[in-house]
Design a protein around this motif. Structure first.
Motif, PDB file in Angstrom:
ATOM      1  N   UNK A  21       0.826  -1.216   0.000  1.00 47.59           N
ATOM      2  CA  UNK A  21       0.000   0.000   0.000  1.00 47.59           C
ATOM      3  C   UNK A  21       0.859   1.264   0.000  1.00 47.59           C
ATOM      4  N   UNK A  22       1.995   1.228   0.676  1.00 49.58           N
ATOM      5  CA  UNK A  22       2.922   2.366   0.624  1.00 49.58           C
ATOM      6  C   UNK A  22       3.344   2.613  -0.814  1.00 49.58           C
ATOM      7  N   UNK A  23       3.660   1.545  -1.535  1.00 54.18           N
ATOM      8  CA  UNK A  23       4.113   1.666  -2.923  1.00 54.18           C
ATOM      9  C   UNK A  23       2.987   2.135  -3.842  1.00 54.18           C
ATOM     10  N   UNK A  24       1.799   1.608  -3.641  1.00 54.61           N
ATOM     11  CA  UNK A  24       0.680   1.937  -4.519  1.00 54.61           C
ATOM     12  C   UNK A  24       0.166   3.359  -4.279  1.00 54.61           C
ATOM     13  N   UNK A  25       0.004   3.717  -2.994  1.00 58.20           N
ATOM     14  CA  UNK A  25      -0.600   5.019  -2.672  1.00 58.20           C
ATOM     15  C   UNK A  25       0.435   6.130  -2.505  1.00 58.20           C
ATOM     16  N   UNK A  26       1.704   5.751  -2.352  1.00 52.16           N
ATOM     17  CA  UNK A  26       2.780   6.690  -2.058  1.00 52.16           C
ATOM     18  C   UNK A  26       2.519   7.435  -0.749  1.00 52.16           C
ATOM     19  N   UNK A  27       1.829   6.766   0.158  1.00 50.82           N
ATOM     20  CA  UNK A  27       1.513   7.328   1.465  1.00 50.82           C
ATOM     21  C   UNK A  27       2.248   6.507   2.526  1.00 50.82           C
ATOM     22  N   UNK A  28       3.259   7.115   3.112  1.00 52.44           N
ATOM     23  CA  UNK A  28       4.099   6.414   4.091  1.00 52.44           C
ATOM     24  C   UNK A  28       3.375   6.124   5.395  1.00 52.44           C
ATOM     25  N   UNK A  29       2.197   6.694   5.596  1.00 50.27           N
ATOM     26  CA  UNK A  29       1.447   6.427   6.819  1.00 50.27           C
ATOM     27  C   UNK A  29       1.067   4.959   6.961  1.00 50.27           C
ATOM     28  N   UNK A  30       1.007   4.235   5.829  1.00 52.23           N
ATOM     29  CA  UNK A  30       0.733   2.794   5.897  1.00 52.23           C
ATOM     30  C   UNK A  30       1.827   2.063   6.654  1.00 52.23           C
ATOM     31  N   UNK A  31       2.984   2.678   6.761  1.00 51.95           N
ATOM     32  CA  UNK A  31       4.079   2.080   7.516  1.00 51.95           C
ATOM     33  C   UNK A  31       3.749   1.904   8.992  1.00 51.95           C
ATOM     34  N   UNK A  32       2.809   2.675   9.496  1.00 52.25           N
ATOM     35  CA  UNK A  32       2.389   2.541  10.897  1.00 52.25           C
ATOM     36  C   UNK A  32       1.623   1.239  11.128  1.00 52.25           C
ATOM     37  N   UNK A  33       1.094   0.643  10.064  1.00 53.56           N
ATOM     38  CA  UNK A  33       0.338  -0.602  10.171  1.00 53.56           C
ATOM     39  C   UNK A  33       1.278  -1.812  10.165  1.00 53.56           C
ATOM     40  N   UNK A  34       2.420  -1.674   9.518  1.00 55.58           N
ATOM     41  CA  UNK A  34       3.361  -2.799   9.357  1.00 55.58           C
ATOM     42  C   UNK A  34       3.737  -3.479  10.671  1.00 55.58           C
ATOM     43  N   UNK A  35       3.995  -2.737  11.759  1.00 59.57           N
ATOM     44  CA  UNK A  35       4.365  -3.422  13.002  1.00 59.57           C
ATOM     45  C   UNK A  35       3.283  -4.369  13.541  1.00 59.57           C
ATOM     46  N   UNK A  36       2.031  -4.101  13.219  1.00 55.01           N
ATOM     47  CA  UNK A  36       0.957  -5.010  13.641  1.00 55.01           C
ATOM     48  C   UNK A  36       1.142  -6.365  12.954  1.00 55.01           C
ATOM     49  N   UNK A  37       1.448  -6.320  11.666  1.00 51.35           N
ATOM     50  CA  UNK A  37       1.720  -7.556  10.934  1.00 51.35           C
ATOM     51  C   UNK A  37       2.968  -8.249  11.445  1.00 51.35           C
ATOM     52  N   UNK A  38       3.996  -7.465  11.749  1.00 56.33           N
ATOM     53  CA  UNK A  38       5.220  -8.039  12.298  1.00 56.33           C
ATOM     54  C   UNK A  38       4.976  -8.707  13.642  1.00 56.33           C
ATOM     55  N   UNK A  39       4.159  -8.084  14.462  1.00 57.05           N
ATOM     56  CA  UNK A  39       3.820  -8.669  15.762  1.00 57.05           C
ATOM     57  C   UNK A  39       3.042  -9.975  15.578  1.00 57.05           C
ATOM     58  N   UNK A  40       2.153 -10.009  14.595  1.00 55.45           N
ATOM     59  CA  UNK A  40       1.406 -11.242  14.320  1.00 55.45           C
ATOM     60  C   UNK A  40       2.362 -12.355  13.876  1.00 55.45           C
ATOM     61  N   UNK A  41       3.314 -12.007  12.983  1.00 56.97           N
ATOM     62  CA  UNK A  41       4.323 -12.992  12.569  1.00 56.97           C
ATOM     63  C   UNK A  41       5.089 -13.531  13.786  1.00 56.97           C
ATOM     64  N   UNK A  42       5.591 -12.625  14.602  1.00 56.37           N
ATOM     65  CA  UNK A  42       6.403 -13.012  15.765  1.00 56.37           C
ATOM     66  C   UNK A  42       5.582 -13.855  16.734  1.00 56.37           C
ATOM     67  N   UNK A  43       4.334 -13.469  16.952  1.00 57.14           N
ATOM     68  CA  UNK A  43       3.467 -14.233  17.858  1.00 57.14           C
ATOM     69  C   UNK A  43       3.224 -15.642  17.317  1.00 57.14           C
TER      70      UNK A  43
END
Length: 124
Positions: free
Chosen positions: A89-111
């Motif tokens: 989504x960062x690449x498609x929308x060029x909106x870096x705010x989507x980067x704030x969502x990434x840690x949620x996915x990372x936490x799910x992976x780690x969990x």
């Protein structure tokens, strides 16, 4: 649950190849122009990692089934959607705010991976 893990793992890994190839060929110049080629490649790589982990979980669940592996599968699948998805989504929308969502996915992976480790310890 093993069918879920095997199906979503296969689908996720296959899509990562298709999306990665699309980014490497059709979108390469665009991604370079917006300085996001590395972001896109990271998304495709982590999507593949998620697919492989899900496939491993599916095979593992063919032999042993417990609640920890089941929950791990859901968490890894969630991480596979959210982490690479936010980078795409960062690449498609060029909106870096989507980067704030990434840690949620990372936490799910780690969990999910932590539950896999715990399931290993609980295995008799």
């Amino acid at each position: 649950m093993k069918k879920f893990s095997l199906f979503t793992g296969s689908l996720t890994a296959g899509l990562s190849i298709a999306i990665g190839a699309f980014g490497a060929h059709a979108w390469k110049d665009y991604l370079r122009d917006i300085n996001r080629l590395e972001t896109f490649e990271t998304a495709a790589r982590y999507q593949m990692y998620g697919g492989i982990i899900l496939l491993i979980l599916g095979v593992w669940q063919m032999h042993i089934s417990n609640k920890y592996l089941k929950t791990a599968g859901y968490l890894v699948f969630t991480g596979t959607l959210i982490f690479p998805g936010s980078l795409y989504l960062i690449c498609i929308t060029q909106n870096a705010l989507w980067g704030a969502v990434a840690p949620i996915g990372g936490l799910a992976y780690i969990s999910g991976m932590s539950l896999m480790a715990y399931a290993t310890l609980k295995q008799t």
